[in-house]
Design an enzyme around this catalytic site. Structure first.
Site, PDB file in Angstrom:
ATOM      1  N   SER A 113      -2.565  -5.685  -5.434  1.00  0.00           N
ATOM      2  CA  SER A 113      -2.588  -5.735  -6.899  1.00  0.00           C
ATOM      3  C   SER A 113      -1.436  -6.548  -7.479  1.00  0.00           C
ATOM      4  CB  SER A 113      -2.587  -4.304  -7.437  1.00  0.00           C
ATOM      5  OG  SER A 113      -2.816  -4.322  -8.800  1.00  0.00           O
ATOM      6  N   HIS A 114      -0.591  -5.905  -8.247  1.00  0.00           N
ATOM      7  CA  HIS A 114       0.472  -6.596  -8.970  1.00  0.00           C
ATOM      8  C   HIS A 114       1.755  -6.707  -8.147  1.00  0.00           C
ATOM      9  CE1 HIS A 114       0.330  -2.326  -9.397  1.00  0.00           C
ATOM     10  NE2 HIS A 114       1.643  -2.330  -9.485  1.00  0.00           N
ATOM     11  N   LYS A 126      -8.334  -2.164   0.726  1.00  0.00           N
ATOM     12  CA  LYS A 126      -8.968  -1.039   0.048  1.00  0.00           C
ATOM     13  C   LYS A 126     -10.461  -1.080   0.342  1.00  0.00           C
ATOM     14  CE  LYS A 126      -9.580  -1.182  -4.556  1.00  0.00           C
ATOM     15  NZ  LYS A 126      -9.436  -0.884  -5.997  1.00  0.00           N
ATOM     16  N   ASP A 278      -3.284  -9.442 -13.685  1.00  0.00           N
ATOM     17  CA  ASP A 278      -2.391  -9.216 -12.546  1.00  0.00           C
ATOM     18  C   ASP A 278      -2.893  -9.916 -11.280  1.00  0.00           C
ATOM     19  OD1 ASP A 278      -4.548  -7.586 -11.986  1.00  0.00           O
ATOM     20  OD2 ASP A 278      -3.328  -6.086 -10.984  1.00  0.00           O
ATOM     21  N   ASP A 280      -4.713  -9.200  -8.671  1.00  0.00           N
ATOM     22  CA  ASP A 280      -6.119  -9.136  -8.252  1.00  0.00           C
ATOM     23  C   ASP A 280      -7.091  -9.090  -9.427  1.00  0.00           C
ATOM     24  OD1 ASP A 280      -5.189  -6.595  -8.909  1.00  0.00           O
ATOM     25  OD2 ASP A 280      -6.691  -5.607  -7.668  1.00  0.00           O
ATOM     26  N   ASP A 282      -7.496  -7.054 -12.089  1.00  0.00           N
ATOM     27  CA  ASP A 282      -8.066  -5.869 -12.738  1.00  0.00           C
ATOM     28  C   ASP A 282      -7.248  -5.395 -13.935  1.00  0.00           C
ATOM     29  OD1 ASP A 282      -6.027  -4.926 -11.163  1.00  0.00           O
ATOM     30  OD2 ASP A 282      -7.205  -3.379 -10.153  1.00  0.00           O
ATOM     31  N   ARG A 283      -6.006  -5.864 -14.063  1.00  0.00           N
ATOM     32  CA  ARG A 283      -5.203  -5.413 -15.205  1.00  0.00           C
ATOM     33  C   ARG A 283      -5.241  -6.435 -16.338  1.00  0.00           C
ATOM     34  NH1 ARG A 283       0.185  -2.264 -13.188  1.00  0.00           N
ATOM     35  NH2 ARG A 283      -0.910  -0.906 -11.741  1.00  0.00           N
ATOM     36  N   GLU A 364      -6.518   3.193 -18.555  1.00  0.00           N
ATOM     37  CA  GLU A 364      -5.240   3.784 -18.180  1.00  0.00           C
ATOM     38  C   GLU A 364      -4.126   3.076 -18.936  1.00  0.00           C
ATOM     39  OE1 GLU A 364      -4.860   5.210 -13.937  1.00  0.00           O
ATOM     40  OE2 GLU A 364      -5.754   3.249 -13.645  1.00  0.00           O
ATOM     41  N   GLU A 365      -3.008   3.792 -19.095  1.00  0.00           N
ATOM     42  CA  GLU A 365      -1.852   3.208 -19.779  1.00  0.00           C
ATOM     43  C   GLU A 365      -1.265   2.036 -18.998  1.00  0.00           C
ATOM     44  OE1 GLU A 365       1.147   3.539 -17.995  1.00  0.00           O
ATOM     45  OE2 GLU A 365      -0.023   4.673 -16.518  1.00  0.00           O
ATOM     46  N   LYS A 377     -11.308  -1.374 -12.903  1.00  0.00           N
ATOM     47  CA  LYS A 377     -10.853  -1.888 -14.189  1.00  0.00           C
ATOM     48  C   LYS A 377     -10.998  -3.402 -14.153  1.00  0.00           C
ATOM     49  CE  LYS A 377      -6.177  -1.242 -12.537  1.00  0.00           C
ATOM     50  NZ  LYS A 377      -5.590  -0.010 -12.064  1.00  0.00           N
ATOM     51  N   ARG A 497       7.770   7.998 -12.664  1.00  0.00           N
ATOM     52  CA  ARG A 497       7.292   7.485 -13.947  1.00  0.00           C
ATOM     53  C   ARG A 497       7.404   8.593 -14.981  1.00  0.00           C
ATOM     54  NH1 ARG A 497       5.317   2.784 -12.110  1.00  0.00           N
ATOM     55  NH2 ARG A 497       3.762   2.712 -10.449  1.00  0.00           N
TER      56      ARG A 497
HETATM   57  C1  G1P Z   1      -0.386   2.568 -10.698  1.00  0.00           C
HETATM   58  C2  G1P Z   1      -0.803   2.948 -12.098  1.00  0.00           C
HETATM   59  C3  G1P Z   1      -2.203   3.503 -12.088  1.00  0.00           C
HETATM   60  C4  G1P Z   1      -3.151   2.490 -11.471  1.00  0.00           C
HETATM   61  C5  G1P Z   1      -2.638   2.081 -10.106  1.00  0.00           C
HETATM   62  C6  G1P Z   1      -3.477   0.966  -9.498  1.00  0.00           C
HETATM   63  O1  G1P Z   1      -0.407   3.692  -9.868  1.00  0.00           O
HETATM   64  O2  G1P Z   1       0.090   3.897 -12.643  1.00  0.00           O
HETATM   65  O3  G1P Z   1      -2.574   3.811 -13.406  1.00  0.00           O
HETATM   66  O4  G1P Z   1      -4.431   3.012 -11.355  1.00  0.00           O
HETATM   67  O5  G1P Z   1      -1.291   1.617 -10.197  1.00  0.00           O
HETATM   68  O6  G1P Z   1      -3.449  -0.196 -10.268  1.00  0.00           O
HETATM   69  P1  G1P Z   1       0.901   4.526  -9.518  1.00  0.00           P
HETATM   70  O7  G1P Z   1       1.881   3.558  -8.904  1.00  0.00           O
HETATM   71  O8  G1P Z   1       1.424   5.067 -10.810  1.00  0.00           O
HETATM   72  O9  G1P Z   1       0.412   5.592  -8.587  1.00  0.00           O
HETATM   73 ZN    ZN Z   2      -4.516  -4.859  -9.842  1.00  0.00          ZN
END
Ligand code: G1P
Ligand code: ZN
Length: 544
Positions: A113-114, A126, A278, A280, A282-283, A364-365, A377, A497
């Site tokens: 991801s990011h 995944k 991001d 991949d 999805d954000r 999600e936030e 997402k 967090r």
């Molecule tokens: C984080 C984000 C969560 C998101 C996930 C995958 O996970 O908080 O909302 O679904 O990345 O992108 P966390 O590191 O908090 O477990």
């Molecule tokens: Zn991502």
């Protein structure tokens, strides 16, 4: 096809987190490491012989090598067809769509991801199931259990496959199909949004835009959709070429990591709309001239305006948000008398609600928003949704946001992250919170009276499953809330967090800096968790 059985030794650390297995590239490059995990997945999954598997990733370092290995293991395990994004590229939402569209058995998405990419950075893998969504927890736990005892894996003796050439080849009854990474996804977007209106609004200059692909996977998607299909100028997409190291950046679309975009949007030269995605895809981060839209507000605004979008004109079945996401969308749901569900963090919990048709939108936030259209997402979907809204309402982003707050009130919101905290300290913090939590209700802290305090436990109304220990919630009688949880995606130490929110109904007070408006809650949060005292740090590592 000749199939070898390779004897392996186990690794004990292949526990998938919030979004799959994420480790440093060097960890994945250990002998048999990737092979063990992939074979563990196939050992657990039943009845996929002759069926198809989608494979693709965000293009980061090790993506292509991993795909070649996965092809050989999947072939040896009896899949009938492998559907692979050209050059190994598939954004996460595109992979979800392709699994659904082609009725695949499932898919393997290669991404962290990011998280930063490169030889010394992160890699991830995944598994997504046939509805296009992440595998449920019972599956990921079974993968982990299997990985701890696996003693061999199967490998087909195949040459490396040319991932560049679109088309199908057949090797001993196995079909390997390389597809255009963007085409199916672009068609899906065209079926949801009013592309004619968007083209007009971009071409007549009512909408000007800047999209930052952060040298990650969304570059080709944004170019095809925003430039080729909607007629935006080339300059509308920044950092559009996916690079194996994401140009050394941290492709997390927030005000810190996408600061070039943020600087532009707060300058005199700002276009009407700015967005970033991001690693991949999805954000999403949404901005207007001089304004940043928090993801929680964005979800609420999309929900409140959904009927302006062709695909959602009949209204929404319901909405869902992850527990730490602000309660802004709850107010919209209450207004329109539709159900609103609160789920644990992580996209996988939305899948059942979407499949059961209980919700249409969710988010999600953490800069994630999505809908019925896929089971992940979707960053570009959110961008197109906002563009469609701006074009329909003929208003600026700021006007849309302020009007929304005026009608529903503002949930002033911020998240404070303490990253890479020593794991023992982090566990201590959680243990201390657990000890306090049960007796907090009714306690008075100045103007703040604790209304409820608990450790969030989710009961899935669709499959009856329970997910416990999903973070601590402390709610106050004035509607404010503090949430604490540990990240499930970090790869170093632990990340604490802290989510803070305060409801402000008075429109004359809506133009406030969240850090100032939330100051009393920030002090209270430290009182409950002592993170600054225990780490000796004076401030969070990231504030969003
Ligand atoms: C984080 C984000 C969560 C998101 C996930 C995958 O996970 O908080 O909302 O679904 O990345 O992108 P966390 O590191 O908090 O477990
Ligand atoms: Zn991502």
């Amino acid at each position: 096809m000749h199939i070898k059985t390779i004897v392996t030794q186990t690794y004990q650390d292949q526990n998938p987190g919030t979004s799959g297995l994420r480790k440093k590239v060097k960890v994945f490059q250990q002998r048999h490491y990737l092979e063990n995990f992939v074979q563990s997945i196939f050992d657990v999954l039943p009845n996929f012989q002759g069926k198809s598997l989608v494979i693709g990733g965000d293009g980061r370092y090790f993506n292509k090598e991993a795909i070649q290995t996965i092809i050989k293991i999947a072939a040896a395990n009896g899949f009938g067809e492998l559907i692979i994004g050209q050059n190994g590229i598939l954004s996460t939402p595109a992979a979800s769509h392709i699994i659904r569209k082609y009725g695949a058995f499932g898919g393997l998405i290669l991404s962290a991801s990011h998280n930063p990419a490169g030889e010394n950075e992160d890699f991830g893998i995944k598994y997504n199931v046939s509805n296009g969504g992440p595998a449920p927890e019972k599956d990921t736990q079974a993968f982990f259990a299997r990985s701890k005892i696996i003693d061999s894996y199967k490998l087909a003796e195949l040459p490396d496959i040319n991932l560049n050439e679109i088309g199908t080849q057949e090797i001993d009854g196995l079909k390997i199909t390389i597809i255009d990474s963007v085409k199916d996804y672009a068609q899906l977007m065209e079926s949801i949004f009013d592309f004619d209106l968007l083209r007009q609004s971009i071409q007549n200059g009512f909408i000007t835009l800047s999209f930052d692909a952060m040298s990650a996977v969304t570059g080709p998607y944004a170019k095809r959709i925003l430039i080729d299909m909607l007629g935006a100028p080339e300059s509308a997409v920044q950092n559009a070429t996916p690079l194996e190291d994401f140009a050394g950046h941290h492709p997390d679309p927030n005000l810190i990591h996408a600061h070039e975009l943020a600087d532009l949007m707060f300058s005199d030269n700002a276009p009407t709309f700015g967005a970033a995605s991001d690693g991949d895809g999805d954000r999403n981060m949404i901005m207007g001239k001089g304004i940043f839209v928090t993801p929680s507000d964005s979800l609420a605004i999309l929900a409140a305006n959904a009927t302006l979008i062709p695909a959602y004109y009949k209204g929404l079945k319901g909405v869902a948000r992850s527990m730490p996401t602000s309660q802004a969308v709850d107010r919209v749901a209450a207004h329109y008398k539709i159900p609103c569900y609160e789920t644990p963090t992580g996209w996988k919990f939305f899948g059942n609600l979407l499949d059961a048709d209980k919700i249409t939108l969710c988010g999600e936030e953490s800069f994630g928003t999505g809908s019925q259209h896929v089971r992940e997402k979707d960053g570009l979907w959110a961008v197109l949704f906002w563009l469609n809204l701006i074009a329909r309402r003929r208003q600026s982003v700021a006007e849309i946001v302020y009007e929304h707050w005026k009608k529903f009130g503002r949930d002033i919101y911020s998240r404070h992250d303490y990253e890479a905290v020593d794991s023992d300290i982090a566990n201590n913090i959680m243990t201390n919170l657990r000890e306090q939590i049960e007796t907090l209700a009714g306690t008075v802290f100045g103007d703040y009276v604790v209304k409820y305090a608990d450790e969030f436990c989710y009961h899935d109304s669709v499959d009856g499953s329970t997910s416990a220990n999903q973070g601590f919630r402390i709610g106050f009688t004035n509607g404010s809330r503090i949430v604490f949880r540990l990240s499930g995606t970090g790869t170093v130490g632990a990340t604490l967090r802290i989510y803070l929110e305060r409801f402000e109904p008075d429109a004359t007070k809506h133009n406030q800096d969240p850090q100032i408006a939330l100051a009393p809650l920030i002090v209270l949060a430290e009182h409950f968790c002592n993170v600054k005292q225990l780490t000796g740090w004076t401030a969070p590592t990231v504030i969003t």
